[in-house]
Design an enzyme around this catalytic site. Structure first.
Site, PDB file in Angstrom:
ATOM      1  N   CYS A 214       7.182   3.526 -11.771  1.00  0.00           N
ATOM      2  CA  CYS A 214       8.241   2.579 -12.089  1.00  0.00           C
ATOM      3  C   CYS A 214       8.036   2.042 -13.513  1.00  0.00           C
ATOM      4  O   CYS A 214       8.244   2.768 -14.479  1.00  0.00           O
ATOM      5  CB  CYS A 214       8.283   1.467 -11.047  1.00  0.00           C
ATOM      6  SG  CYS A 214       9.845   0.547 -11.031  1.00  0.00           S
TER       7      CYS A 214
ATOM      8  N   HIS B 247       8.888   5.165  -6.284  1.00  0.00           N
ATOM      9  CA  HIS B 247       7.598   4.708  -5.751  1.00  0.00           C
ATOM     10  C   HIS B 247       7.118   5.691  -4.681  1.00  0.00           C
ATOM     11  O   HIS B 247       7.413   5.512  -3.487  1.00  0.00           O
ATOM     12  CB  HIS B 247       7.737   3.310  -5.138  1.00  0.00           C
ATOM     13  CG  HIS B 247       7.942   2.224  -6.127  1.00  0.00           C
ATOM     14  ND1 HIS B 247       6.913   1.433  -6.584  1.00  0.00           N
ATOM     15  CD2 HIS B 247       9.066   1.790  -6.762  1.00  0.00           C
ATOM     16  CE1 HIS B 247       7.388   0.553  -7.456  1.00  0.00           C
ATOM     17  NE2 HIS B 247       8.697   0.760  -7.580  1.00  0.00           N
TER      18      HIS B 247
ATOM     19  N   GLU C  72       4.328   5.978  -3.318  1.00  0.00           N
ATOM     20  CA  GLU C  72       3.321   5.425  -2.402  1.00  0.00           C
ATOM     21  C   GLU C  72       3.923   4.981  -1.072  1.00  0.00           C
ATOM     22  O   GLU C  72       3.222   4.935  -0.057  1.00  0.00           O
ATOM     23  CB  GLU C  72       2.593   4.238  -3.061  1.00  0.00           C
ATOM     24  CG  GLU C  72       3.422   2.989  -3.276  1.00  0.00           C
ATOM     25  CD  GLU C  72       4.150   2.947  -4.600  1.00  0.00           C
ATOM     26  OE1 GLU C  72       4.520   1.845  -5.046  1.00  0.00           O
ATOM     27  OE2 GLU C  72       4.360   4.032  -5.183  1.00  0.00           O
TER      28      GLU C  72
END
Length: 549
Positions: free
Chosen positions: A352, A479, A481
């Site tokens: 990001c 993102h 994750e």
């Protein structure tokens, strides 16, 4: 929402910004939740006010009881019917987490609503598990039951009686402590579960199974047939993974250069994604927290010791991760970290804002645009590398970002990111941002050697950036994750860890679980096994007679 106060904001596929606990549920259960799985006081009051404005209450006085409590119960019953595991039909059991502490004024409407709910559905349809702390007096090692006794008394006074006590403690509860809790809290001793400290969180399922927690829950829900018919919970994979994690010795050091390093919960999903990747590569994860502002020149003048300590951590790392964030504090430090990783060929992953600062650093150092910046930090910059997205709002900040799952199309199939994702044409990942790389500067950046290997469906929004001549230098606007799972690590985190320990080339060439951790699966079509396949690093193999696993 301040990460220092709330921890990370977890983002769901549908764009819901929710509490980080929902991330734990998604990771442990490998499910996809929705924004409606997160009930907040604001949502409930807003729904009730909207109904009153529409005239649904026919002019009656709107009160906490029954209108707010009814709205909470209706929400729970509605959401309980929405499947989240990818299977058709509603679930057999709905898990409700009532956060906070019993007696807190903020949770009183929810406590009252659940008290009414338990009475309405009746015994055998409602199981209450009360989580309580059993502190240990360090001087004598005595486990104290008074906090649990008082919290259960408070719970009972509010119309809720616990079926099971889940007691947090540093060590397993002694038998006499269990008997004391059973006597004073009116809970059978076999329904008192001890949740003591374990080396890693993956031990918890087997810890609960060994204490027959599942039997207590099924019994309270009047489902004894499940205990007699169903086999013992199959936790072989969980147990082996937990034990394997404990035995890892060879470290891999990752420097996380961020703004909120004082609270690790601010980056909880990042930590979990790094752990998933490092365990799959048989490495012991060591995270070095580097406050981004500490590596800036201003800190060198004001606090030389902090400056030296931060740079020592950064230079001692095998890989560098720059996560997202908001505001201009620490941005110059993140840019310095990206520059250090680029110039010294250290594996780098920017997420990001981390991707955006990588682009800014490249523009400053390679294109010679010394005033290159984001309009978020310098609205008057002459070289705006990162700009505000046209569809965003500058006046209403809450919920107005580009949120949720969006599709990224690979532009360069020979890139590291495309290979890590299994050479697919596109990938769906979750987003949370309101600024983007300036599309007007893309051509000059690419001419200088930066490669935008992933873009959105319009081709105008940059999603993935790479340096082709670098061992591993990748930035993503999304993102990754948030979709990492134990046993199914995020592709880009796997790439970062592999590059940090010198295993990236074998990973890119094989597209399999590294170090012999490939697993065989049987794919069934029309009831017959059609083909066996090795699962690649991202857990997806789409070349088996059209069946996706």
């Amino acid at each position: 929402m301040s990460p220092f106060e709330h921890g990370e904001v977890y983002v769901l596929d549908d764009g819901g910004e929710v509490d980080l606990d929902l991330g734990n549920y998604e990771r442990f259960l490998d499910i996809k939740l929705t924004r409606d799985n997160n009930i907040t006081t604001g949502k409930i009051y807003q729904a009730v006010i909207d109904k009153e404005r529409r005239g649904d209450y026919l002019g009656k006085t709107v009160q906490v009881v029954p209108h707010i409590t009814d709205a909470i119960q209706e929400w729970i019953e509605r959401v309980a019917l929405i499947p989240v595991d990818g299977q058709p039909g509603p679930a057999d059991v709905c898990v409700i987490e009532l956060g906070g502490t019993i007696g807190d004024i903020e949770s009183m409407p929810f406590t009252e609503a659940l008290g009414q709910f338990s009475y309405r559905v009746g015994a055998g349809n409602f199981c209450l598990i009360h989580v309580s702390l059993v502190p240990v007096i360090s001087a004598v090692g005595e486990q104290k039951t008074k906090p649990t006794q008082h919290s259960v008394r408070g719970l009972r006074s509010l119309g809720l009686t616990p079926n099971i006590l889940a007691c947090r403690s540093t060590s397993a509860l002694e038998e006499n402590v269990k008997q004391k809790l059973s006597q004073f809290c009116h809970v059978p001793a076999e329904n008192i579960i001890t949740l003591y400290d374990v080396p890693n969180i993956w031990h918890l399922p087997s810890l609960l199974r060994d204490q027959k927690a599942h039997e207590g829950i099924l019994g309270a829900l009047n489902l004894p047939g499940f205990v007699n018919v169903a086999r013992e919970p199959n936790l072989k994979e969980w147990t082996s993974r937990a034990e394997f994690c404990d035995m890892l010795l060879e470290p891999v050091r990752i420097a996380v250069v961020g703004k909120y390093t004082g609270l690790s919960d601010s980056y909880l999903s990042l930590l979990k994604a790094l752990l998933h990747a490092s365990v799959s590569l048989r490495k012991k994860l060591v995270v070095d927290w580097v406050p981004a502002s500490d590596i800036e020149d201003e800190t060198a003048r004001e606090n030389p010791d902090a400056y030296k300590a931060a740079w020592k951590l950064l230079k001692g790392a095998d890989g560098v991760l720059v996560p997202g964030g908001f505001g201009d504090r620490g941005v110059e430090g993140k840019i310095l970290a990206a520059k250090y990783a680029r110039e010294n060929r250290i594996p780098f992953l920017g997420i990001c804002l981390g991707m955006q600062i990588a682009v800014i650093e490249f523009a400053r150092s390679i294109l010679g645009l010394h005033d290159a910046n984001s309009t978020e930090f310098d609205p008057d910059t002459k070289s705006p590398c990162v700009v505000f997205m046209p569809e965003g709002s500058k006046t209403h900040l809450g919920g107005t970002m580009r949120l949720g799952s969006r599709r990224t199309y690979f532009q360069v199939m020979d890139s590291k990111s495309a290979k890590l994702y299994g050479n697919r044409g596109f990938v769906d990942e979750r987003h949370r941002h309101r600024y983007e790389v300036n599309p007007d500067m893309v051509s000059s950046l690419e001419d200088a050697g930066l490669s935008f290997t992933g873009k959105d469906e319009t081709g105008q929004r940059m999603e993935i950036v790479e340096l082709p001549n670098h061992p591993y230098y990748i930035g993503t606007q999304f993102h990754p994750e948030f979709k990492s799972r134990p046993g199914k690590p995020s592709a880009l985190f796997l790439g970062l860890i592999a590059a940090a320990c010198g295993q990236l080339d074998p990973l890119l060439h094989t597209h399999k679980f590294p170090n012999g951790m490939a697993k065989k699966i049987s794919l069934y079509q029309n009831g017959n096994a059609t083909k066996f396949a090795k699962i690649p690093a991202d857990g997806i193999y789409s070349n088996c007679n059209g069946v996706h696993a």
